[in-house]
Motif scaffolding. Sequence first.
Motif, short mmCIF file in Angstrom:
data_model
loop_
_atom_site.label_atom_id
_atom_site.label_comp_id
_atom_site.label_asym_id
_atom_site.label_seq_id
_atom_site.Cartn_x
_atom_site.Cartn_y
_atom_site.Cartn_z
N ALA A 84 -29.25 -9.89 29.39
CA ALA A 84 -28.12 -9.09 29.88
C ALA A 84 -26.84 -9.89 29.63
CB ALA A 84 -28.28 -8.79 31.36
N THR A 85 -25.80 -9.17 29.22
CA THR A 85 -24.50 -9.80 29.00
C THR A 85 -23.42 -8.82 29.42
OG1 THR A 85 -23.09 -10.94 27.39
CG2 THR A 85 -24.27 -9.00 26.60
N GLU A 86 -22.20 -9.28 29.48
CA GLU A 86 -21.04 -8.45 29.81
C GLU A 86 -20.09 -8.46 28.61
OE1 GLU A 86 -18.69 -6.03 32.34
OE2 GLU A 86 -20.68 -6.85 32.77
N VAL A 87 -19.80 -7.29 28.07
CA VAL A 87 -18.84 -7.19 26.98
C VAL A 87 -17.45 -7.36 27.56
CG1 VAL A 87 -17.91 -5.70 25.16
CG2 VAL A 87 -20.36 -5.66 25.66
N GLN A 88 -16.64 -8.22 26.94
CA GLN A 88 -15.26 -8.45 27.38
C GLN A 88 -14.27 -7.61 26.59
OE1 GLN A 88 -14.70 -10.60 30.07
NE2 GLN A 88 -16.92 -10.41 30.10
N LYS A 110 -15.15 -4.33 14.27
CA LYS A 110 -15.81 -5.39 13.51
C LYS A 110 -16.28 -6.57 14.35
CE LYS A 110 -17.13 -6.71 9.44
NZ LYS A 110 -18.30 -6.14 8.86
N GLY A 111 -16.12 -6.51 15.67
CA GLY A 111 -16.56 -7.66 16.46
C GLY A 111 -16.58 -7.38 17.94
N ALA A 112 -17.11 -8.36 18.68
CA ALA A 112 -17.18 -8.25 20.14
C ALA A 112 -17.09 -9.64 20.75
CB ALA A 112 -18.47 -7.57 20.56
N LEU A 113 -16.57 -9.68 21.95
CA LEU A 113 -16.54 -10.90 22.75
C LEU A 113 -17.38 -10.60 23.98
CD1 LEU A 113 -15.29 -13.74 23.19
CD2 LEU A 113 -13.48 -12.59 24.48
N VAL A 114 -18.43 -11.41 24.21
CA VAL A 114 -19.34 -11.16 25.31
C VAL A 114 -19.54 -12.44 26.12
CG1 VAL A 114 -20.56 -9.36 24.02
CG2 VAL A 114 -21.47 -11.69 24.02
N LEU A 121 -19.35 -15.66 23.91
CA LEU A 121 -19.85 -15.64 22.54
C LEU A 121 -18.97 -14.71 21.70
CD1 LEU A 121 -23.66 -15.18 23.30
CD2 LEU A 121 -22.43 -17.34 22.89
N HIS A 122 -18.63 -15.15 20.51
CA HIS A 122 -17.84 -14.36 19.58
C HIS A 122 -18.80 -13.80 18.53
CE1 HIS A 122 -14.05 -16.21 21.08
NE2 HIS A 122 -14.90 -17.17 21.39
N LEU A 123 -18.88 -12.48 18.44
CA LEU A 123 -19.82 -11.82 17.54
C LEU A 123 -19.07 -11.08 16.44
CD1 LEU A 123 -22.18 -10.25 20.24
CD2 LEU A 123 -22.42 -12.47 19.08
N LEU A 124 -19.56 -11.22 15.22
CA LEU A 124 -19.04 -10.48 14.07
C LEU A 124 -20.03 -9.38 13.75
CD1 LEU A 124 -17.07 -10.21 11.62
CD2 LEU A 124 -18.62 -11.74 10.40
N VAL A 125 -19.56 -8.14 13.72
CA VAL A 125 -20.45 -7.01 13.42
C VAL A 125 -20.73 -6.98 11.92
CG1 VAL A 125 -20.73 -4.50 13.47
CG2 VAL A 125 -19.63 -5.66 15.39
N ASN A 126 -22.01 -7.01 11.55
CA ASN A 126 -22.42 -6.95 10.15
C ASN A 126 -22.70 -5.53 9.71
OD1 ASN A 126 -22.43 -9.82 9.92
ND2 ASN A 126 -24.38 -9.84 10.96
N GLU A 127 -23.40 -4.78 10.57
CA GLU A 127 -23.73 -3.40 10.22
C GLU A 127 -24.11 -2.63 11.47
OE1 GLU A 127 -28.24 -3.48 8.72
OE2 GLU A 127 -26.87 -4.56 7.40
N MET A 128 -24.10 -1.30 11.32
CA MET A 128 -24.50 -0.40 12.40
C MET A 128 -24.95 0.91 11.79
SD MET A 128 -20.71 0.52 13.89
CE MET A 128 -19.80 -0.87 13.25
N ASP A 129 -25.77 1.65 12.52
CA ASP A 129 -26.22 2.94 12.01
C ASP A 129 -25.10 3.97 12.15
OD1 ASP A 129 -26.30 4.10 14.68
OD2 ASP A 129 -28.24 3.15 14.97
N VAL A 130 -25.29 5.13 11.55
CA VAL A 130 -24.25 6.16 11.51
C VAL A 130 -23.87 6.63 12.92
CG1 VAL A 130 -23.71 8.49 10.71
CG2 VAL A 130 -24.89 6.92 9.20
N ILE A 133 -24.56 -20.88 16.24
CA ILE A 133 -23.59 -20.23 15.36
C ILE A 133 -24.24 -19.97 14.00
CG2 ILE A 133 -21.41 -20.59 14.13
CD1 ILE A 133 -20.38 -21.96 16.67
N GLY A 134 -24.03 -18.76 13.49
CA GLY A 134 -24.61 -18.36 12.22
C GLY A 134 -25.86 -17.53 12.36
N GLU A 135 -26.44 -17.49 13.56
CA GLU A 135 -27.66 -16.71 13.77
C GLU A 135 -27.33 -15.23 13.98
OE1 GLU A 135 -31.23 -18.25 15.72
OE2 GLU A 135 -29.91 -19.84 16.46
N TYR A 136 -28.29 -14.39 13.58
CA TYR A 136 -28.15 -12.94 13.73
C TYR A 136 -28.68 -12.50 15.08
CZ TYR A 136 -27.27 -13.02 8.74
OH TYR A 136 -26.74 -13.29 7.51
N CYS A 137 -28.04 -11.47 15.64
CA CYS A 137 -28.47 -10.91 16.91
C CYS A 137 -28.09 -9.43 16.92
CB CYS A 137 -27.83 -11.65 18.08
SG CYS A 137 -26.03 -11.72 18.04
N GLN A 138 -28.52 -8.73 17.96
CA GLN A 138 -28.16 -7.33 18.10
C GLN A 138 -27.54 -7.12 19.47
OE1 GLN A 138 -31.25 -4.20 18.20
NE2 GLN A 138 -29.94 -3.07 16.79
N LEU A 139 -26.41 -6.42 19.49
CA LEU A 139 -25.73 -6.06 20.72
C LEU A 139 -25.96 -4.58 20.96
CD1 LEU A 139 -23.80 -6.99 23.00
CD2 LEU A 139 -21.90 -6.28 21.53
#
Length: 125
Positions: free
Chosen positions: A28-32, A37-41, A82-91, A51-57
């Motif tokens: 569980a996390t809290e989105v800030q 293209k990104g998220a801060l959680v 944590l600073h996350l860069l969005v790589n991809e998402m479904d439609v 850093i550099g590892e893939y994850c899913q939010l």
Amino acid sequence: MVTEDRRDFTRIPFQRTASLCLGSQCWATEVQDLSLKGALVTRPGHWPARIGEYCQLILALDDVGDDIRLSCTLVGTSEGRLHLLVNEMDVESASRLRRLVELNLGNPELLERNLGNLIDNQMHH
């Protein structure tokens, strides 16, 4: 209040509980804040990723299963976040995220600029 600094994408404050998954394990996390293209959680306790590892939010938007699923890369950490860069998402997730950003920006030109930047980034990567 919208945060805009040296980014191509405008960040919107978005305080909501979400799940942050690494493989089959989720925390569980809290989105800030959130952008196209990104998220801060908030960093979950015992979070093992580097850093550099893939994850899913995964952000649940309601109780009937509507959610936003973002495949991300951990690009940084600071002060328990944590600073996350969005790589991809479904439609469906892209459509829901676009609508969420649109509602929070309240500025059609700013939304179009963000979408243009997203398309440009996708074409050059």
